[in-house]
Design an enzyme around this catalytic site. Structure first.
Site, short mmCIF file in Angstrom:
data_model
loop_
_atom_site.label_atom_id
_atom_site.label_comp_id
_atom_site.label_asym_id
_atom_site.label_seq_id
_atom_site.Cartn_x
_atom_site.Cartn_y
_atom_site.Cartn_z
N LYS A 119 0.78 -1.42 0.01
CA LYS A 119 0.08 0.01 -0.07
C LYS A 119 0.86 1.27 0.10
O LYS A 119 0.57 2.30 -0.89
CB LYS A 119 -0.90 0.04 1.18
CG LYS A 119 -2.01 -0.97 1.31
CD LYS A 119 -2.96 -0.97 2.48
CE LYS A 119 -2.20 -1.21 3.49
NZ LYS A 119 -2.14 -2.69 3.78
N THR A 120 1.87 1.44 0.83
CA THR A 120 2.56 2.73 1.18
C THR A 120 3.42 2.82 -0.15
O THR A 120 3.53 3.81 -0.54
CB THR A 120 3.50 2.37 2.14
OG1 THR A 120 2.64 2.32 3.18
CG2 THR A 120 4.56 3.57 2.37
N GLU A 163 -3.99 5.70 1.43
CA GLU A 163 -3.73 4.37 1.54
C GLU A 163 -5.51 3.89 2.46
O GLU A 163 -6.16 4.84 2.85
CB GLU A 163 -2.75 3.85 2.67
CG GLU A 163 -1.48 4.13 2.13
CD GLU A 163 -0.20 3.45 3.11
OE1 GLU A 163 -0.65 2.70 3.66
OE2 GLU A 163 0.76 4.07 2.81
#
Length: 462
Positions: A119-120, A163
């Site tokens: 995600k990051t 996110e």
């Protein structure tokens, strides 16, 4: 939803967290009075104070004096004195995820990036692509991203990027225009019953996407594909196989494990991308970012250029330094599949002789539930050094320890040692590191500190 037009003062419990601190900055920018509390002073809280936010370093009912709304995180206990007082005084309380969902609702173009892993990195990629004066997005990244010199970038357009974390189904508070599912895997089993429960949560997330929106999904990921029949809107898939809409082909890795590949839409070649971050998992992340960007941007050369010059967020296979021929890297991987992906990326680096992985398990529940998976995740490491489990939000009930993981790893024929303190690990590295070693600290806790300790010690001894 809370009518924010009636709110003037918002208090955030746990304001020093990555997401909460970003929310605090956005709310301050929107004209709200913002206060908060956190048990620890940090660089993050110092920045908030510099911006004019009052931060208390103790949880106390008097901290929320005058607040019209209280925001809290999943980590805050129900008996927290601030939350308890707010409930007693009928002050509205909402979760961090609900607050973020409300903020997101104010933007016409919202992108929420979900997935068990990546995600990051993917959010950072998407942020980099859109980060200019024309698109001027607001973006929340789950770590410090050098492009924006922060974990949050506040823009003035109708574009919002964030996110979307699945823990405790927090992402079900989001209703994005574009939703991304990078992968679906077993994790957070202290909350989810099993994998089916996790898949169900991601399916619900997909159905939160607005009617005119788009679901961008990893077509190679078996669990992600389970979601497609339950989603009635437009789906764009990405992957390495021909059944996907967007495909990476002709993949070539250089000596640093960095990939160059062509992106096709079905049979049509769109562009060639050369990444400067390593590993096959980052091909998938880049594909996801490319698809998302191409929804709003027609200029493929612009997307390609910004992807090809992308440098990762902090703690994502981050080069800490080199001493002689010894390379030190820090990585956030804390799930077995993330560990495999990072070590596979390291194994593609042809100038490296040995990979020494210093791993700090993250939470007792994850270590216990995935013990065998962890044990088998280190095949590409020449040697593993285990630190004590990082408790995070949990209490040690004595059910599992790093010694249990060590025993399981020995059964998998992994060369492994355990040291309870960072000093002992550092001393071991000083005595045993060799030229062309890659030393990688790994985990979601505070093991990153050890990478800097090792760099300093090796530098002094060099």
């Amino acid at each position: 939803m809370i009518d924010l037009s009636m709110i003037k003062h918002i208090h955030i419990v746990g304001i020093g967290g990555v997401s909460n601190s970003a929310i605090a900055e956005i709310l301050l920018h929107q004209g709200f009075k913002v206060t908060g509390s956190d048990l620890h002073q940090s660089d993050v809280t110092d920045i908030l104070v510099q911006k004019g936010i009052v931060v208390y370093y103790v949880h106390d009912a008097k901290n929320i004096s005058g607040a019209d709304l209280v925001v809290y995180t999943s980590a805050v206990a129900e008996d927290n004195p601030e939350v308890a007082y707010a409930v007693d005084q009928n002050i509205p309380c909402i979760s961090r995820a609900e607050m973020l969902g409300q903020i997101m609702a104010g933007y016409n173009k919202s992108i929420a990036i979900a997935g068990t892993h990546g995600k990051t990195t993917t959010t950072s990629m998407v942020t980099r692509i859109f980060n200019d004066t024309i698109f001027d997005p607001t973006a929340l990244v789950g770590g410090f991203f050098n492009d924006i010199k922060s974990n949050v970038k506040i823009g003035n357009s109708d574009l919002f990027i964030t996110e979307a974390c699945e823990y405790k189904e927090n992402f079900l508070s989001f209703f994005p225009k574009v939703g991304v599912i990078l992968n679906v895997d077993e994790d957070h089993l202290d909350y989810f019953r099993d994998l089916d429960h996790i898949v169900s949560a991601f399916a619900k997330f997909s159905n939160n996407i607005t009617e005119e929106g788009i679901l961008v999904l990893n077509g190679d990921d078996y669990n992600s594909r389970k979601i497609i029949p339950y989603y009635t809107g437009k789906v764009l898939t990405f992957g390495l196989n021909d059944h996907c809409d967007y495909i990476a082909k002709n993949i070539v890795y250089n000596s640093l494990g960095q990939a160059t590949f062509d992106i096709f839409n079905k049979e049509q070649k769109l562009t060639k991308v050369s990444l400067i971050i390593p590993g096959q998992h980052n091909i998938y992340n880049a594909l996801a970012a490319f698809v998302v960007a191409n929804i709003y941007i027609d200029d493929l050369a612009l997307i390609t250029s910004r992807l090809s010059s992308f440098k990762n967020a902090n703690r994502r296979f981050e080069l800490i330094g080199k001493v002689g021929e010894i390379t030190i890297v820090d990585d956030y991987a804390h799930h077995p599949n993330e560990i495999k992906a990072s070590l596979e990326a390291a194994a593609r680096m042809t100038d490296i002789n040995r990979i020494i992985c210093i791993f700090q398990p993250h939470t007792y529940s994850r270590t216990k539930d995935l013990l065998n998976e962890f044990a088998g995740a280190f095949k590409n490491a020449s040697e593993v050094i285990l630190c004590d489990i990082y408790a995070a939000r949990e209490v040690d009930h004595g059910e599992v320890s790093s010694l249990d993981l060590m025993k399981a790893m020995i059964k998998e024929k992994v060369k492994v040692n355990y040291y309870p303190t960072f000093d002992e690990v550092n001393n071991y590295i000083l005595q045993n590191a060799l030229p062309n070693d890659l030393i990688i600290t790994m985990g979601a806790g505070d093991v990153y500190k050890l990478s800097h300790i090792i760099l300093e010690s090796l530098t002094k001894n060099n």
